[in-house]
Write a protein that holds these residues in place. Structure first.
Motif, short mmCIF file in Angstrom:
data_model
loop_
_atom_site.label_atom_id
_atom_site.label_comp_id
_atom_site.label_asym_id
_atom_site.label_seq_id
_atom_site.Cartn_x
_atom_site.Cartn_y
_atom_site.Cartn_z
N ASN A 50 -25.77 37.73 -19.69
CA ASN A 50 -25.86 38.38 -20.37
C ASN A 50 -24.96 38.95 -21.02
O ASN A 50 -25.94 40.10 -21.80
N LEU A 52 -22.64 40.44 -23.72
CA LEU A 52 -21.71 40.86 -25.31
C LEU A 52 -21.09 39.79 -25.09
O LEU A 52 -19.97 39.38 -23.89
N HIS A 54 -17.70 40.02 -26.23
CA HIS A 54 -16.23 40.63 -26.42
C HIS A 54 -15.68 40.71 -24.72
O HIS A 54 -14.64 40.05 -24.45
#
Length: 136
Positions: A50, A52, A54
């Protein structure tokens, strides 16, 4: 009016079981499960996480430099990751910090800056244990 439930005594079922030698071997970070290449397992775990975008993108870029066992033979370093991902240098550094804090990578030289540090792919022990469970 609602009242709180009366506290109950813990039962043996509430206690965590003792880890066996087999459990410790399964939970050792960086060890692939039998029959599955570490790199494929790492990529699957990263994509299912989970995090992000990047950090995921940087982790996959690092994994492209790893062999099937997960060893990064040609370290891309910071500038290589910037070139591979197209992300700004500061964002790559933040992504590397996130990956390091969450246990997805380790630095061989902990005090070295990212532009000279060698990185190792690792899978956090709880996630590795979950991936090794047989699927029903």
């Amino acid at each position: 009016m609602t009242t709180a439930a009366a506290p109950r005594r813990p039962s043996p079922a509430d206690m965590a079981r003792k880890a066996t030698a087999a459990d410790r071997a399964l939970a050792a970070p960086g060890t692939p499960p039998p029959g599955i290449a570490f790199r494929a397992l790492y990529e699957r775990a990263i994509l299912a996480s989970n995090m992000l975008p990047h950090p995921k993108f940087v982790a996959i870029a690092l994994a492209t430099h790893a062999d099937a066992a997960g060893q990064i033979t040609q370290q891309p370093r910071l500038f290589g990751l910037i070139h591979l991902t197209g992300i700004h240098a500061g964002q790559v550094v933040v992504a590397l910090n996130v990956l390091k804090q969450r246990g997805w990578i380790r630095q061989v030289q902990p005090s070295a800056p990212y532009d000279t540090a060698d990185l190792l792919l690792t899978i956090p022990a709880p996630i590795l244990a979950r991936l090794r469970k047989p699927t029903a």
